[in-house]
Design a protein around this motif. Structure first.
Motif, PDB file in Angstrom:
ATOM      1  N   TYR A   1       0.960  -1.149   0.027  1.00 27.24           N
ATOM      2  CA  TYR A   1       0.005   0.101   0.080  1.00 27.24           C
ATOM      3  C   TYR A   1       0.781   1.217   0.184  1.00 27.24           C
ATOM      4  O   TYR A   1       1.857   1.359   0.950  1.00 27.24           O
ATOM      5  N   GLY A   2       0.767   2.100  -0.827  1.00 32.79           N
ATOM      6  CA  GLY A   2       1.329   3.510  -1.034  1.00 32.79           C
ATOM      7  C   GLY A   2       2.827   3.129  -1.709  1.00 32.79           C
ATOM      8  O   GLY A   2       3.679   4.096  -1.880  1.00 32.79           O
ATOM      9  N   GLY A   3       2.998   1.921  -2.103  1.00 35.43           N
ATOM     10  CA  GLY A   3       4.292   1.579  -2.829  1.00 35.43           C
ATOM     11  C   GLY A   3       4.400   1.963  -4.370  1.00 35.43           C
ATOM     12  O   GLY A   3       3.377   1.947  -5.017  1.00 35.43           O
ATOM     13  N   THR A   4       5.489   2.634  -4.448  1.00 37.57           N
ATOM     14  CA  THR A   4       6.045   3.051  -6.034  1.00 37.57           C
ATOM     15  C   THR A   4       7.184   2.588  -6.572  1.00 37.57           C
ATOM     16  O   THR A   4       7.684   3.198  -7.496  1.00 37.57           O
ATOM     17  N   THR A   5       7.913   1.268  -5.770  1.00 39.24           N
ATOM     18  CA  THR A   5       9.251   1.124  -6.040  1.00 39.24           C
ATOM     19  C   THR A   5       9.171  -0.473  -6.147  1.00 39.24           C
ATOM     20  O   THR A   5       8.219  -1.123  -5.969  1.00 39.24           O
ATOM     21  N   THR A   6      10.256  -1.121  -6.487  1.00 37.62           N
ATOM     22  CA  THR A   6      10.481  -2.344  -6.979  1.00 37.62           C
ATOM     23  C   THR A   6      10.229  -3.404  -5.687  1.00 37.62           C
ATOM     24  O   THR A   6      10.412  -4.395  -5.721  1.00 37.62           O
ATOM     25  N   SER A   7      10.344  -2.558  -4.441  1.00 36.44           N
ATOM     26  CA  SER A   7      10.190  -3.351  -3.141  1.00 36.44           C
ATOM     27  C   SER A   7       8.811  -3.636  -2.907  1.00 36.44           C
ATOM     28  O   SER A   7       8.541  -4.429  -2.153  1.00 36.44           O
ATOM     29  N   GLY A   8       7.904  -2.968  -3.519  1.00 40.09           N
ATOM     30  CA  GLY A   8       6.460  -2.973  -3.362  1.00 40.09           C
ATOM     31  C   GLY A   8       5.782  -1.985  -4.235  1.00 40.09           C
ATOM     32  O   GLY A   8       6.155  -0.759  -4.012  1.00 40.09           O
TER      33      GLY A   8
END
Length: 233
Positions: A132-139
C-alpha cells in the motif's frame, strides 16, 4: 457622443468578424490538402462563380492550400484571403500535404513503439509484492505500479493515484482498448479504486493482493467492477 458610440460599435463588430473569419479559416485549413493547377493561366476568382472578378491566375503545377469545395469551385487560401478556382478535373486536382501525412505516420508509429515498450516493461515486475502506497520495486500499489511502468518505459509521468489517472486520461471505449491503455475499476460502483494496464482487449497486468500478476478484466473478479479505460498515448 452618439456618433462616437456608433463608431465604437462598428469597430467592435469588425473586430469580432475578423476573429470569426480567422477561426473559421484555421479550421478549414485542417484539410491537409493542396489544390494544384493542371494548366497555365487558371483563373483565381473572388467568388465561386464564373461571373465573379478574376484577381490573378495560377500556372501548371502551382498550388494553394485547399479549404473546401463550393459548388463547382475549390476554395483556396490565396495570400491569407479566400479565393476560388475551378474544381473541374480538366484544370485542377487535389493532393495531400505529404508533410502532414508523414507526421501522422510518425505519430502512429511512435504510439505503437510506446505500447510495445510499456508491455515489455510491465512484465519485468511480475511477482513484485503488493505494498500500500508503494511506488518502487520493493513493492507497488496499483497506481504506483502503472506510474512506475510509464516512467521507466517511455519516460512519461502520469498522476499518482488511480482516480487522478482516470480523470486525466483520454477515455477509450472498451472495444477500442489497446495494449498500454489503463483500465479502471470500482469496488463500490462509484469511486475509482483500482487500475491495471491492458495487455489486450481482455487481459491486464496489475498490482493487487498477491503482487504484480496477470488478470482478466472481462471475466472473473474484475469484470463486474470495470468502470472504463483511458490512454496517455
Amino acid at each position: 457622443m452618439l456618433k462616437r458610440f456608433a463608431s465604437i460599435i462598428v469597430a467592435a463588430t469588425l473586430a469580432f468578424s475578423g476573429l470569426a473569419f480567422t477561426t473559421g479559416e484555421q479550421a478549414e485549413a485542417a484539410t491537409g490538402k493542396f489544390a494544384y493547377s493542371k494548366v497555365n493561366g487558371l483563373n483565381i476568382r473572388t467568388a465561386p462563380s464564373l461571373s465573379s472578378k478574376v484577381t490573378t491566375t495560377m500556372n501548371k503545377g502551382q498550388r494553394y492550400t485547399y479549404l473546401g469545395k463550393v459548388g463547382s469551385f475549390y476554395k483556396i487560401n490565396y495570400k491569407g484571403s479566400h479565393r476560388y478556382i475551378s474544381a473541374s478535373s480538366t484544370y485542377t486536382y487535389l493532393k495531400a500535404n505529404t508533410k502532414t501525412a508523414t507526421a501522422k505516420k510518425v505519430t502512429t508509429a511512435s504510439a505503437s513503439s510506446a505500447r510495445t515498450k510499456l508491455v515489455a516493461e510491465s512484465k519485468k515486475y511480475l511477482g513484485t509484492p503488493y505494498r500500500y502506497g508503494g511506488t518502487t520495486t520493493s513493492g507497488f500499489d496499483c497506481s504506483g505500479y502503472t506510474g512506475h511502468v510509464y516512467k521507466k518505459a517511455i519516460n512519461k509521468s502520469i498522476p499518482r493515484d488511480s482516480r487522478s489517472q482516470y480523470a486525466n486520461s483520454k477515455k477509450v471505449s472498451k472495444s477500442a482498448i489497446q495494449a498500454g491503455d489503463l483500465v479502471f475499476f470500482s469496488h463500490n460502483g462509484s469511486t475509482i479504486q483500482h487500475v491495471g494496464m491492458a495487455l489486450s482487449k481482455t487481459q491486464m497486468i496489475n498490482s493487487e493482493t498477491g503482487g504484480v500478476k496477470y488478470a482478466s478484466f472481462t471475466s472473473g473478479y474484475w469484470a463486474p467492477r470495470y468502470v472504463g479505460a483511458g490512454s496517455y498515448l
